[in-house]
Design a protein around this motif. Sequence first.
Motif, PDB file in Angstrom:
ATOM      1  N   GLY A 222     -17.277   1.240   4.665  1.00 26.96           N
ATOM      2  CA  GLY A 222     -16.664  -0.036   4.315  1.00 26.96           C
ATOM      3  C   GLY A 222     -16.473  -0.936   5.513  1.00 26.96           C
ATOM      4  N   THR A 223     -15.414  -1.724   5.472  1.00 27.88           N
ATOM      5  CA  THR A 223     -15.127  -2.697   6.511  1.00 27.88           C
ATOM      6  C   THR A 223     -14.088  -2.149   7.490  1.00 27.88           C
ATOM      7  OG1 THR A 223     -13.291  -3.722   5.317  1.00 27.88           O
ATOM      8  CG2 THR A 223     -15.515  -4.520   4.812  1.00 27.88           C
ATOM      9  N   ALA A 224     -13.917  -2.858   8.592  1.00 26.23           N
ATOM     10  CA  ALA A 224     -12.890  -2.481   9.559  1.00 26.23           C
ATOM     11  C   ALA A 224     -11.505  -2.512   8.913  1.00 26.23           C
ATOM     12  CB  ALA A 224     -12.940  -3.417  10.762  1.00 26.23           C
ATOM     13  N   GLU A 225     -11.287  -3.486   8.037  1.00 21.45           N
ATOM     14  CA  GLU A 225      -9.997  -3.614   7.365  1.00 21.45           C
ATOM     15  C   GLU A 225      -9.696  -2.411   6.482  1.00 21.45           C
ATOM     16  OE1 GLU A 225     -11.073  -7.159   9.194  1.00 21.45           O
ATOM     17  OE2 GLU A 225     -12.238  -6.057   7.694  1.00 21.45           O
ATOM     18  N   ASP A 226     -10.726  -1.743   5.964  1.00 16.08           N
ATOM     19  CA  ASP A 226     -10.515  -0.540   5.146  1.00 16.08           C
ATOM     20  C   ASP A 226      -9.906   0.599   5.962  1.00 16.08           C
ATOM     21  OD1 ASP A 226     -11.596  -1.555   2.721  1.00 16.08           O
ATOM     22  OD2 ASP A 226     -13.618  -1.200   3.443  1.00 16.08           O
ATOM     23  N   VAL A 227     -10.127   0.591   7.264  1.00 17.43           N
ATOM     24  CA  VAL A 227      -9.611   1.643   8.136  1.00 17.43           C
ATOM     25  C   VAL A 227      -8.186   1.328   8.595  1.00 17.43           C
ATOM     26  CG1 VAL A 227     -10.039   2.968  10.254  1.00 17.43           C
ATOM     27  CG2 VAL A 227     -11.972   2.076   8.921  1.00 17.43           C
ATOM     28  N   ALA A 228      -7.882   0.044   8.710  1.00 17.87           N
ATOM     29  CA  ALA A 228      -6.634  -0.391   9.347  1.00 17.87           C
ATOM     30  C   ALA A 228      -5.384   0.100   8.624  1.00 17.87           C
ATOM     31  CB  ALA A 228      -6.618  -1.915   9.458  1.00 17.87           C
ATOM     32  N   GLY A 229      -5.442   0.234   7.303  1.00 18.24           N
ATOM     33  CA  GLY A 229      -4.274   0.689   6.560  1.00 18.24           C
ATOM     34  C   GLY A 229      -3.843   2.088   6.959  1.00 18.24           C
ATOM     35  N   LEU A 230      -4.805   2.968   7.192  1.00 16.88           N
ATOM     36  CA  LEU A 230      -4.485   4.328   7.615  1.00 16.88           C
ATOM     37  C   LEU A 230      -3.854   4.328   9.002  1.00 16.88           C
ATOM     38  CD1 LEU A 230      -4.575   7.409   7.286  1.00 16.88           C
ATOM     39  CD2 LEU A 230      -6.919   7.345   8.188  1.00 16.88           C
ATOM     40  N   ILE A 231      -4.355   3.475   9.888  1.00 16.81           N
ATOM     41  CA  ILE A 231      -3.785   3.374  11.229  1.00 16.81           C
ATOM     42  C   ILE A 231      -2.307   2.998  11.142  1.00 16.81           C
ATOM     43  CG2 ILE A 231      -3.883   2.158  13.429  1.00 16.81           C
ATOM     44  CD1 ILE A 231      -6.307   3.949  12.987  1.00 16.81           C
ATOM     45  N   ALA A 232      -2.006   1.969  10.352  1.00 17.65           N
ATOM     46  CA  ALA A 232      -0.619   1.517  10.223  1.00 17.65           C
ATOM     47  C   ALA A 232       0.253   2.593   9.580  1.00 17.65           C
ATOM     48  CB  ALA A 232      -0.565   0.227   9.410  1.00 17.65           C
ATOM     49  N   PHE A 233      -0.287   3.298   8.587  1.00 16.83           N
ATOM     50  CA  PHE A 233       0.488   4.360   7.935  1.00 16.83           C
ATOM     51  C   PHE A 233       0.831   5.474   8.920  1.00 16.83           C
ATOM     52  CE2 PHE A 233       0.321   8.585   5.922  1.00 16.83           C
ATOM     53  CZ  PHE A 233       1.528   8.522   5.221  1.00 16.83           C
ATOM     54  N   LEU A 234      -0.154   5.933   9.690  1.00 15.94           N
ATOM     55  CA  LEU A 234       0.099   7.018  10.641  1.00 15.94           C
ATOM     56  C   LEU A 234       1.062   6.592  11.742  1.00 15.94           C
ATOM     57  CD1 LEU A 234      -3.482   8.549  10.980  1.00 15.94           C
ATOM     58  CD2 LEU A 234      -1.507   9.542   9.788  1.00 15.94           C
ATOM     59  N   ALA A 235       1.183   5.276  11.956  1.00 15.86           N
ATOM     60  CA  ALA A 235       2.115   4.757  12.948  1.00 15.86           C
ATOM     61  C   ALA A 235       3.543   4.638  12.414  1.00 15.86           C
ATOM     62  CB  ALA A 235       1.639   3.385  13.437  1.00 15.86           C
ATOM     63  N   SER A 236       3.727   4.848  11.133  1.00 18.65           N
ATOM     64  CA  SER A 236       5.003   4.573  10.479  1.00 18.65           C
ATOM     65  C   SER A 236       5.904   5.800  10.414  1.00 18.65           C
ATOM     66  CB  SER A 236       4.755   4.064   9.058  1.00 18.65           C
ATOM     67  OG  SER A 236       4.295   5.121   8.225  1.00 18.65           O
ATOM     68  N   GLU A 237       7.151   5.561  10.024  1.00 15.06           N
ATOM     69  CA  GLU A 237       8.100   6.658   9.830  1.00 15.06           C
ATOM     70  C   GLU A 237       7.679   7.554   8.669  1.00 15.06           C
ATOM     71  OE1 GLU A 237      10.531   7.407  11.799  1.00 15.06           O
ATOM     72  OE2 GLU A 237      10.239   5.651  13.075  1.00 15.06           O
ATOM     73  N   GLU A 238       6.989   6.985   7.686  1.00 12.81           N
ATOM     74  CA  GLU A 238       6.553   7.770   6.521  1.00 12.81           C
ATOM     75  C   GLU A 238       5.591   8.888   6.902  1.00 12.81           C
ATOM     76  OE1 GLU A 238       8.084   3.930   5.002  1.00 12.81           O
ATOM     77  OE2 GLU A 238       6.687   4.495   6.607  1.00 12.81           O
ATOM     78  N   ALA A 239       4.959   8.761   8.072  1.00 10.73           N
ATOM     79  CA  ALA A 239       3.972   9.759   8.507  1.00 10.73           C
ATOM     80  C   ALA A 239       4.559  10.744   9.522  1.00 10.73           C
ATOM     81  CB  ALA A 239       2.754   9.060   9.101  1.00 10.73           C
ATOM     82  N   ALA A 240       5.877  10.837   9.591  1.00 13.01           N
ATOM     83  CA  ALA A 240       6.528  11.695  10.590  1.00 13.01           C
ATOM     84  C   ALA A 240       6.120  13.158  10.468  1.00 13.01           C
ATOM     85  CB  ALA A 240       8.044  11.563  10.487  1.00 13.01           C
ATOM     86  N   GLY A 241       5.761  13.614   9.275  1.00 10.02           N
ATOM     87  CA  GLY A 241       5.403  15.013   9.081  1.00 10.02           C
ATOM     88  C   GLY A 241       3.921  15.297   9.196  1.00 10.02           C
ATOM     89  N   ILE A 242       3.135  14.308   9.591  1.00  9.25           N
ATOM     90  CA  ILE A 242       1.679  14.472   9.689  1.00  9.25           C
ATOM     91  C   ILE A 242       1.288  14.507  11.160  1.00  9.25           C
ATOM     92  CG2 ILE A 242      -0.568  13.493   9.093  1.00  9.25           C
ATOM     93  CD1 ILE A 242       0.869  11.969   6.811  1.00  9.25           C
ATOM     94  N   THR A 243       0.761  15.612  11.625  1.00 10.43           N
ATOM     95  CA  THR A 243       0.350  15.711  13.023  1.00 10.43           C
ATOM     96  C   THR A 243      -0.753  16.753  13.173  1.00 10.43           C
ATOM     97  OG1 THR A 243       1.170  15.856  15.300  1.00 10.43           O
ATOM     98  CG2 THR A 243       2.053  17.464  13.720  1.00 10.43           C
ATOM     99  N   GLY A 244      -1.592  16.566  14.192  1.00 17.97           N
ATOM    100  CA  GLY A 244      -2.680  17.493  14.469  1.00 17.97           C
ATOM    101  C   GLY A 244      -3.836  17.418  13.502  1.00 17.97           C
ATOM    102  N   GLN A 245      -3.926  16.304  12.767  1.00 12.97           N
ATOM    103  CA  GLN A 245      -4.943  16.184  11.727  1.00 12.97           C
ATOM    104  C   GLN A 245      -6.086  15.263  12.149  1.00 12.97           C
ATOM    105  OE1 GLN A 245      -4.454  18.236   8.891  1.00 12.97           O
ATOM    106  NE2 GLN A 245      -2.923  18.859  10.414  1.00 12.97           N
ATOM    107  N   ALA A 246      -7.266  15.509  11.575  1.00 11.92           N
ATOM    108  CA  ALA A 246      -8.410  14.608  11.691  1.00 11.92           C
ATOM    109  C   ALA A 246      -8.652  14.039  10.300  1.00 11.92           C
ATOM    110  CB  ALA A 246      -9.640  15.352  12.199  1.00 11.92           C
ATOM    111  N   ILE A 247      -8.410  12.737  10.156  1.00 15.44           N
ATOM    112  CA  ILE A 247      -8.441  12.098   8.838  1.00 15.44           C
ATOM    113  C   ILE A 247      -9.534  11.043   8.825  1.00 15.44           C
ATOM    114  CG2 ILE A 247      -7.100  10.839   7.113  1.00 15.44           C
ATOM    115  CD1 ILE A 247      -4.572  11.947   8.502  1.00 15.44           C
ATOM    116  N   GLY A 248     -10.464  11.189   7.895  1.00 14.31           N
ATOM    117  CA  GLY A 248     -11.554  10.240   7.767  1.00 14.31           C
ATOM    118  C   GLY A 248     -11.223   9.156   6.764  1.00 14.31           C
TER     119      GLY A 248
END
Length: 308
Positions: A222-248
Amino acid sequence: MSLQGKVAIVTGSGRGLGLAYARELARQGAAVVVNDVDAAVAEEAAATITADGGRAVAVVAPVGSTETAKALVNAAVENFGGLDILVTNAGVLRDKSLLKMTDEDFDLVINVHLRGTFTCVREAYAYFKENNVQGRIIAIGSPTGQRGNFGQTNYAAAKAGIVGMVRTWALEMKKAGVTANAVIPVAATAMTKTVPYFAAAVEADERGEAMPDFFRKTLGFGTAEDVAGLIAFLASEEAAGITGQAIGVGGDRLQLWSHPEAVESEYRDGGWSYEDLAEGFPFAGKQQSVGEKFPPLPAELQPETATN
């Protein structure tokens, strides 16, 4: 805005994927340090974010050295009062087959991608630890680092190494409450723009149209914008329990990549001698595949018809 009050650094964010990440982080409320080696490009990226209502400052420097890593963290602290998020996106390509790849080709790609990720993360984590910040590290990988790709010895080594470092950092940073993850984007870039297989998708995107479903769904492209949402999510407090992962992520697809695991095991009393293996290699016909294999393009998306 989920990142209100947060401060982010995005390396290699003057254009393309990096700029999309920086703009989305800003849209979610973060102040952003953008970075590029081209001063005009970096300043334009910062101006774009500001024009959108965000806050941004530009640091013009090549990623790789400890000096650049320190400059990026200092810019975040001096301009915005702290640091919470680091996205290591900066990279270069010097694609050549093995016998044509020079030492300089190899060293440059390793320095920017792998060493640059290491130095920036080390500097950011030092700040997090010293200031009790439960920060976010998001390193950018690639399908090439997961699967290999012809002509990309240097790039494959760097991207595979980044994912290996992320797994290690997840262990080392856990006690501090800092997460470290790798994102594996599949999106239209300057590189894919030159590949005939992706021509119909890239041309549709350039016309401001949605990419055909074959690309967005079947390929997860897809587009660059399709990737950006995941970046912002992993940067958020909601992603505090997600670590050490490779997410495509790409197009309409989100993927969780596995960590390397043994897929077959065989045992022999006394171990395996050369003669034993020569007599019958137990994994014959079970070897793992290498490289990415794409399905044939539908007839209507073939390059010769897609441009008509």
